[in-house]
Design a protein around this motif. Structure first.
Motif, short mmCIF file in Angstrom:
data_model
loop_
_atom_site.label_atom_id
_atom_site.label_comp_id
_atom_site.label_asym_id
_atom_site.label_seq_id
_atom_site.Cartn_x
_atom_site.Cartn_y
_atom_site.Cartn_z
N ILE A 1 0.84 -1.20 0.00
CA ILE A 1 0.00 0.00 0.00
C ILE A 1 0.87 1.26 0.00
O ILE A 1 0.61 2.23 -0.73
N GLU A 2 1.94 1.26 0.81
CA GLU A 2 2.83 2.42 0.87
C GLU A 2 3.52 2.65 -0.48
O GLU A 2 3.68 3.80 -0.93
N HIS B 1 2.38 1.75 -3.42
CA HIS B 1 1.33 2.23 -4.33
C HIS B 1 1.07 3.71 -4.10
O HIS B 1 1.00 4.51 -5.05
N ASN B 2 0.96 4.10 -2.84
CA ASN B 2 0.70 5.50 -2.52
C ASN B 2 1.86 6.41 -2.92
O ASN B 2 1.67 7.59 -3.22
#
Length: 636
Positions: A361-362, A364-365
């Motif tokens: 997620i990190e 991707h962000n």
């Protein structure tokens, strides 16, 4: 008997230098090709004696007999099982003769190797008792000063061997050294933490414990320094000369003699009292150890503080955002328009996926255009990249690019696996050969390699035409975008490029390179691949510490890191070293984006924060360039 008592005392009080590899040195000389190395003790004793003599002259004081696989099980492969006793006794004689010729105060240890030798257990270990006893009796009868149990992947087999040998050595006081081989830092293949294993070996009667083979100096050092060793227990270390790699068609080890000498000092600082070498080491390596340790005293080990389990607090719940079914542009589509970043992030070795999901997620962000997931990289068992790729794609909307190795599946399994990926909506893949299984954490498992990477690329493209591997038509066509790997770390770059051309001819849609650590190599790759008309994603993996840099430079085949970079990161430790590693990577990226629109970042040791920062940096420095492409006439 007096000699065995003296050796036992020396193991506890003196700093001793061991010898190096026997088998790999004989193979390098062409002496043992196509034969049992142990049989040379009878057939060509001069060769074996000359190796012992070379190590003695290099500074070794502990000489191992040429008997690693001289047990009834090992010798039976060559029809030599009836010569077990003769070979073991002759091996002790040869070592003793070499010591006399060298006129040196040295000890002879009778080497007893693992019978399993990394293979998967198929029999009850108790059946090995007589095999160990037969070999040990021959070595002791001929007067070995001590016994060395080496290259045991499983603690349970080593404990059994100790249980057999200790009654044979009690009356003479002959010391027994017990050495494990680790498949991963700090843990045995059968799941024991190293400190626990050492404690059990001491309880079983080992006079000295240690590590040999499998790992190079850096990983053996890391294993020992992070282990709480039972107080007063003597330690040994016999690392390999780095990792065995295939470079330009030849298998070779990479660690230099100077690096081995420097590593020996670090092992000495950890309280290791017997230091030698294993596979790939030579008399030059042992001389470097001897020179580096000259006049140093034996020191008492200071254990690290016991490590408490680390609990990570993550804000919020990792609940699925949504089930994502919308088809997104592939990295092949994106790289036609702008600089594109794909980030490799390994799946866990255990069953806890929380950190992997958080890291993905990190990334991707931070702007990663895809998270790429290896297929049991370095032949070490990890959670399925298909499963975790599906989770982060379907539940979090993160584009995935999974690796598919030729190593683990036969053709039936490969087609089934690819069909499953298609069903899950994972259409971006990287086809790789895969490291042989014997280099991984299950070295006794088989490597399949039904097809090469060239063949598998062609067969994936065949699925895109709606044709199964068998040639039968399928009701639908797959939509795979297929990548291929490129290793520029070879003696002749043009040879590697010729191999790359074959992959493009087979149907590769894009290329991902191994990590590059200097600007010169980036430019050399650019110049050598001018004619290749598919996107190339240049690989960059940030260095995490001085030790990481030295490991990559000295132990990983083909990778070299400039002295200036290694000296630069040597000034820092811990988090500050990782910050410097990111700064070094940024300097490489400054140059890389001038020549390549594809950037491939590799996350070291699950430090996803490092690659997230680098991802943001790439987008930052290329934002202004998106309107004016550096290479308008072609996509690279």
């Amino acid at each position: 008997m007096a000699r065995t008592v003296e050796f036992k005392k020396s193991l506890q009080t003196e700093l001793l230098v061991g010898d190096g590899a026997m088998a790999t040195l004989l193979y390098q000389q062409g002496s043992a090709l196509g034969a049992s190395t142990e049989e040379l003790t009878l057939n060509n004793p001069d060769w074996v004696r000359s190796v012992h003599l070379a190590y003695l002259r290099a500074g070794a004081r502990v000489i191992e007999t040429n008997t690693y696989a001289a047990n009834r099980e090992g010798l039976a492969r060559y029809g030599l099982e009836t010569k077990t006793t003769r070979i073991n006794r002759a091996a002790v004689q040869l070592a003793r003769e070499a010591i006399e010729k060298a006129d040196k105060d040295a000890f002879v240890v009778g080497t007893v190797g693992s019978i399993l030798a990394g293979r998967i257990r198929s029999r009850d270990l108790e059946e090995y008792r007589d095999v160990y006893e037969e070999q040990a009796v021959a070595l002791l009868h001929e007067g070995a000063d001590g016994l060395l149990l080496e290259t045991f992947y499983d603690l349970e087999e080593l404990l059994l061997a100790l249980d057999v040998l200790k009654p044979l050595t009690q009356s003479s006081g002959t010391p027994v050294i017990a050495q494990l081989s680790l498949v991963e830092v700090g843990r045995t293949r059968d799941g024991y933490e190293l400190g626990t294993a050492f404690e059990q070996l001491r309880a079983a009667g080992a006079d000295m414990v240690g590590l040999n083979c499998r790992l190079g100096p850096a990983e053996i050092l890391r294993s020992i320094e992070n282990t709480v060793v039972p107080e007063g227990l003597a330690l040994s270390a016999f690392p390999n000369a780095g990792r065995l790699g295939l470079i330009d068609g030849e298998f070779s080890y990479t660690s230099t003699a100077n690096y081995f000498g420097e590593s020996a000092v670090k092992l000495w600082e950890q309280g290791v009292g017997l230091i030698g070498g294993c596979c790939g080491t030579t008399p030059e390596h042992i001389k470097a150890i001897s020179d580096a340790l000259a006049d140093r005293p034996r020191i008492i080990r200071t254990n690290p503080d016991p490590v408490r389990p680390r609990l990570e607090v993550i804000d919020g719940d990792l609940r699925p955002l949504r089930h994502v079914t919308t088809e997104k542009p592939s990295v092949l589509d994106i790289v036609k328009e702008r600089h594109t970043v794909i980030v490799e992030y390994d799946t866990p070795r255990d069953l806890d996926i929380e950190r992997f999901v958080t890291g993905s997620i990190e990334l991707h962000n931070a702007g990663a255009d895809a998270v790429t997931i290896a297929d049991n990289s370095l032949a070490s068992t990890r959670m399925s990249n298909m499963a975790l790729g599906s989770i982060i794609k379907r539940e979090y909307g993160i584009e995935t690019l999974v690796h598919v190795a030729c190593r683990d599946r036969n053709l039936i399994g490969q087609q089934s696996h690819l069909m499953g990926l298609h069903a899950l909506g994972i259409n971006q893949i990287l086809v790789v050969t895969g490291d042989p299984a014997r280099y991984g954490d299950l070295p006794g498992s088989s490597s399949v390699f039904d097809v090469s990477s060239f063949d598998l690329i062609r067969m994936v493209k065949q699925l895109n035409e709606g044709i199964a591997f068998s040639g039968k038509p399928m009701k639908n066509r797959a939509r795979f975008v297929v990548g291929a790997a490129f290793n520029p770390h070879v003696r002749r770059l043009e040879t590697a490029v010729a191999r790359l051309e074959r992959k493009v001819e087979a149907g590769a849609d894009y290329i991902m390179t191994q990590p590059v650590y200097d600007v010169e190599t980036i430019i050399a790759i650019r110049e050598a691949t001018q004619h290749i008309q598919v996107p190339i994603f240049i690989g960059v993996m940030p260095i995490t510490s001085s030790r990481n840099a030295e490991f990559l430079h000295n132990e990983v085949p083909g990778i070299k890191i400039a002295d200036s970079i290694r000296q630069r990161i040597k000034r820092y430790e811990g988090e500050r070293a990782r910050e410097e590693g990111v700064e070094i990577a940024k300097e490489l990226l400054d140059e890389a984006v001038k020549h390549f629109r594809g950037i491939y970042l590799m996350t070291p040791f699950h430090y996803y924060e490092m690659t997230a920062e680098l991802t943001r940096y790439v987008h930052e420095i290329t934002k202004a360039e998106r309107a004016v492409l550096a290479v308008p006439d072609r996509i690279h």
